[in-house]
Write a protein that holds these residues in place. Sequence first.
Motif, PDB file in Angstrom:
ATOM      1  N   GLU A  10       4.882   3.912   2.814  1.00 46.80           N
ATOM      2  CA  GLU A  10       3.881   2.878   3.002  1.00 46.80           C
ATOM      3  C   GLU A  10       2.619   3.185   2.207  1.00 46.80           C
ATOM      4  O   GLU A  10       2.257   4.339   2.029  1.00 46.80           O
TER       5      GLU A  10
ATOM      6  N   THR B 125      -1.352   0.960   0.938  1.00 39.11           N
ATOM      7  CA  THR B 125      -2.200  -0.223   1.074  1.00 39.11           C
ATOM      8  C   THR B 125      -2.266  -0.952  -0.274  1.00 39.11           C
ATOM      9  O   THR B 125      -2.513  -0.317  -1.311  1.00 39.11           O
ATOM     10  N   PHE B 126      -2.051  -2.273  -0.278  1.00 41.09           N
ATOM     11  CA  PHE B 126      -2.063  -3.050  -1.517  1.00 41.09           C
ATOM     12  C   PHE B 126      -2.507  -4.475  -1.211  1.00 41.09           C
ATOM     13  O   PHE B 126      -2.558  -4.912  -0.058  1.00 41.09           O
TER      14      PHE B 126
ATOM     15  N   LEU C  16      -1.741  -8.252  -1.196  1.00 37.66           N
ATOM     16  CA  LEU C  16      -0.528  -9.070  -1.132  1.00 37.66           C
ATOM     17  C   LEU C  16      -0.530 -10.127  -2.219  1.00 37.66           C
ATOM     18  O   LEU C  16       0.496 -10.375  -2.878  1.00 37.66           O
TER      19      LEU C  16
ATOM     20  N   ILE D 118       0.628  -8.921  -5.623  1.00 37.91           N
ATOM     21  CA  ILE D 118       2.085  -8.767  -5.726  1.00 37.91           C
ATOM     22  C   ILE D 118       2.743 -10.121  -5.933  1.00 37.91           C
ATOM     23  O   ILE D 118       3.657 -10.278  -6.761  1.00 37.91           O
TER      24      ILE D 118
ATOM     25  N   TYR E  20      -5.483  -7.546   2.252  1.00 42.26           N
ATOM     26  CA  TYR E  20      -4.910  -6.233   2.004  1.00 42.26           C
ATOM     27  C   TYR E  20      -4.038  -5.839   3.198  1.00 42.26           C
ATOM     28  O   TYR E  20      -4.468  -5.960   4.352  1.00 42.26           O
TER      29      TYR E  20
ATOM     30  N   LYS F 258      -0.823  -2.976   4.728  1.00 44.05           N
ATOM     31  CA  LYS F 258      -0.215  -1.662   4.590  1.00 44.05           C
ATOM     32  C   LYS F 258       1.266  -1.773   4.930  1.00 44.05           C
ATOM     33  O   LYS F 258       1.632  -2.099   6.050  1.00 44.05           O
TER      34      LYS F 258
ATOM     35  N   ASP G 224       5.495  -0.915   2.800  1.00 45.92           N
ATOM     36  CA  ASP G 224       6.179  -0.312   1.656  1.00 45.92           C
ATOM     37  C   ASP G 224       6.178  -1.336   0.525  1.00 45.92           C
ATOM     38  O   ASP G 224       6.994  -2.252   0.477  1.00 45.92           O
ATOM     39  N   GLU G 225       5.241  -1.162  -0.397  1.00 48.98           N
ATOM     40  CA  GLU G 225       5.039  -2.150  -1.468  1.00 48.98           C
ATOM     41  C   GLU G 225       6.283  -2.295  -2.337  1.00 48.98           C
ATOM     42  O   GLU G 225       6.689  -3.415  -2.679  1.00 48.98           O
TER      43      GLU G 225
ATOM     44  N   ARG H 119       8.477  -5.747  -2.632  1.00 46.46           N
ATOM     45  CA  ARG H 119       8.566  -6.414  -3.926  1.00 46.46           C
ATOM     46  C   ARG H 119      10.037  -6.614  -4.313  1.00 46.46           C
ATOM     47  O   ARG H 119      10.426  -7.680  -4.805  1.00 46.46           O
TER      48      ARG H 119
END
Length: 954
Positions: free
Chosen positions: A557, A559-560, A562, A565, A595, A597, A599-600, A604
Amino acid sequence: MSQTSATTFLSNRSQKKVSLRLILVLPFVLQIFAAVGLTGWLSLRNGQKAVNQVASQLRSEITARIEQQLKTYLDTGPRVTQLNANALRLGYLNPDEVTNAHRYFWEQIQAFNFVTNMGFATKTGEFIAVERQIDGQVLLKIAPKEHRHELYLYESDSKGNQTKLLQVTPNYNILSRSWYKDSVRLGKPIWDEIFPLVTGQKTLSLPYAHPVYEENGELRGVLIANFILSFISDFLHSLKIGRSGQTFIMERSGFLVASSTVKEPFIISNGKMERLNTLDSEDDLIRLTAEHLKEKFGNLNQISSANQLDFSLGGQRQFVQIMPFQYNNGLDWLIVVVVPESDFMDQINANTHITILLCFGALALATILGILTARWITLPILHLRDASRAIATGELDKNVQVKGIEELEVLGEYFNKMAQQLRESFTILEKTNADLEQRVEERTSELKESETKLREQAQKLELRVEERTVELKEAKDIAEVANRAKSEFLANMSHELRTPLNAILGFTQMMSRDSSVNQVQQANLGIIARSGEHLLSLINAILEMTKIESGRLTLHENTFELQHILNEIQQILQLKASSKQLQLSFEKANGIPQYIKADEVKLRQVLINLLDNAIKFTRTGCVTLRIKQMENLQITSQQSSAHSQQLTLLFEIQDTGPGIAPDELEILFKPFVQTQTGRNSQKGTGLGLAISQNFVQLMGGKITVSTQLGKGTTFKFNIPISQGDAANVQVKPPIQRVIGLVPGQPLYRILVVEDQWENRLLLVKLLTQLGFEVCEAVNGQEAVDLWESWEPHLVLMDLRMPVMDGYEATKQIRAKLKGEATVIIALTANAFDEDRKGAFSVGCNDFLSKPFQEGALFEKIAQYLGVIYVYEDREQVPASLLHEQTSLVELTAETWKEMPAEWVAALRQAAMELDGELVLELVEQIRESNTALAATIAHLANSFRFDKITDSIC
């Protein structure tokens, strides 16, 4: 002279002389008495001296054994906490990932039997740990961020997974623990005070605390490893110290740490465990020894070296040795060995009594023999005296024959007779001994025959056991072969495919750096690179399925943003949708955090798989992605413990495609299985949906599908997420191509260890062009020899090689003192997590999988060597080599009417023959006059969509 006168003379003479028998017996007896007495006294004195020496040696040996065992036992603490600190620093141990952190500690505690509890406490009060019980059960502990004042205790299964919640302890504050406060105050790893451990078992525990700091020096938290003192007591119990000797270990305060006699160094008073002071011990020897030491030294803190002394207990002497044991940051104990003198003197006293009895027996025997000997010697002399007296008295009729010395002749005659008798006796004795020896030999032969039979029977039994063991092992091996075959095949396949791919992609990257390569060749290199990356993505997909099936897939995991993406995914798929005249739209509901948190990478991949499938099988209409927030969703206790303010997002992918037949829904998510629509399209591998389903389940969600034939299909999946903080978003810097090293830096030496010539050549060229000094080795043995003589700053180590592999080579380098200063980066085509963990376990600093991006390799080198690169100026790069930003156009029949017929015919022929190079040459002819069309055709050629070109040309 008259007879009366002669008798009177002899009588007077006899009254004045000492008896010959007394003269012969008395000196002989006195000599025997003196010799035996002196021998006994010397034997007793030497025995006492030997006892002192043996007692001193025994105490020293026992103390040395205890000290060595303590060092071996306690050395586990610094090693295990340092391993965990390295894991924290490298990111393999993340306390925020509760499941992975628990599993990590669970595997660690299985490897270290002496450790009963290990964990990590953050500076804000969060705590995560595992604890081994007496029955071998491992409990999982956690004080989460949102409930840091509550300690949750869980059971675990055989794989370290969290199962049943056992207990919740309120008012919990890990920051108040003395080991935490003392280690933070001192700023270094320490042994802290012994404390009672009452969770599931009652015993004493010795904590070792290791503070962990960020790179900026800020405290991150404290690692803890607890050791049960009963292991030390068990070792002391196992020692044999004379017949009744004892040993114990105590602190300088007098509290007992462990003992060879006391079962537990504590007492239970009013339901509470209290440590036992040696002065209060029920064992008399321990208590009196402690009192004597306190009386002798006054203060136990005054003892700075080993001392040997003795004292009296119940009238018996006790030998004592006390030695300080100071070890590794704060541990200060005293080792005491006590051996009663009676353990050594019992046998010596018994031997002394026997010696005294033998002395008296020898004295008595000597006296008797002296008397008999004197009588035997004086008898012939007395006969001569009687004859002489008879002659002196006038008895002349006595006929005494004297030849020379008559007494000696008579003595010789008697001696000869006695000697004859002795010879006869010895002859009889020898015969008797011979008969006895023959009987002993016969009995020994019978015993040997019996022993031989027993040995044969034992060998037969052992043979049967070995045969049974071999049968069981063969059965086990057969069962394990099937399990290993698939993993071994995939691992070998991955290695064999990644190795040539590494050379293909590496040399492609290196050739693209050459300014003499023209645009057409650059385009061809781009095709090669994309083809290799496409093949690599297929290999990775198969490996992902292997991880899924083996249960080794884990969450990572971060932080990104959304929306970022979603924008990237839409840009990737927009061209494919536009080429099919499909409308691709993304709809995001209000209120969804900017934003998150999660598993980016896996999120994806799931979105790309599902959207790509929808576009692939939809001919007309639209593909829509909708995102909204779900409410009142039931989540597991494991998730709730990890995220207190957890949200659930629902993703919905809807298309207007042909739909899926009801009888194919059961096989929809099976790997390598396609529906009829997929088989008709002859596209895909049948892995996308299987991987997507497992990714969603791993993230804690569920994926469903609803479909209608002829109307379309809708895939839905939900995942739990946490609201992220913008400060935790990692911004990726723009990719810049490295073209050299900044002048003025040291000349760094890099050793390339690689058995494949192509890969070795690639690395040597890449590094040499930048300005590094490079040397190469083809196997591990050659690498170790070169490392010894050349002393490189950094080693790029392949793991699978002949002669000696990279694992063994790394071990040999790390085993030497100067090897700690060498940076070793594992560079291998093995892509499994086990290979990564194995590389770190033998001492590698980092890990790169083949094929690698040159930028990633240069970044690792800069990270460990601190080199500064010169980067390519993007403004000086020809525009033709940059990524084209020109908007693409739709290919229709009207498009080709505007182009020369000969050019269109040549383009159609080249596309039909799949000749990408010729297609790109034709594109260059129209780039200036029709930039949009040229960009569209080049994009289709680079994507291998020659069918789109031929289909659009009527």
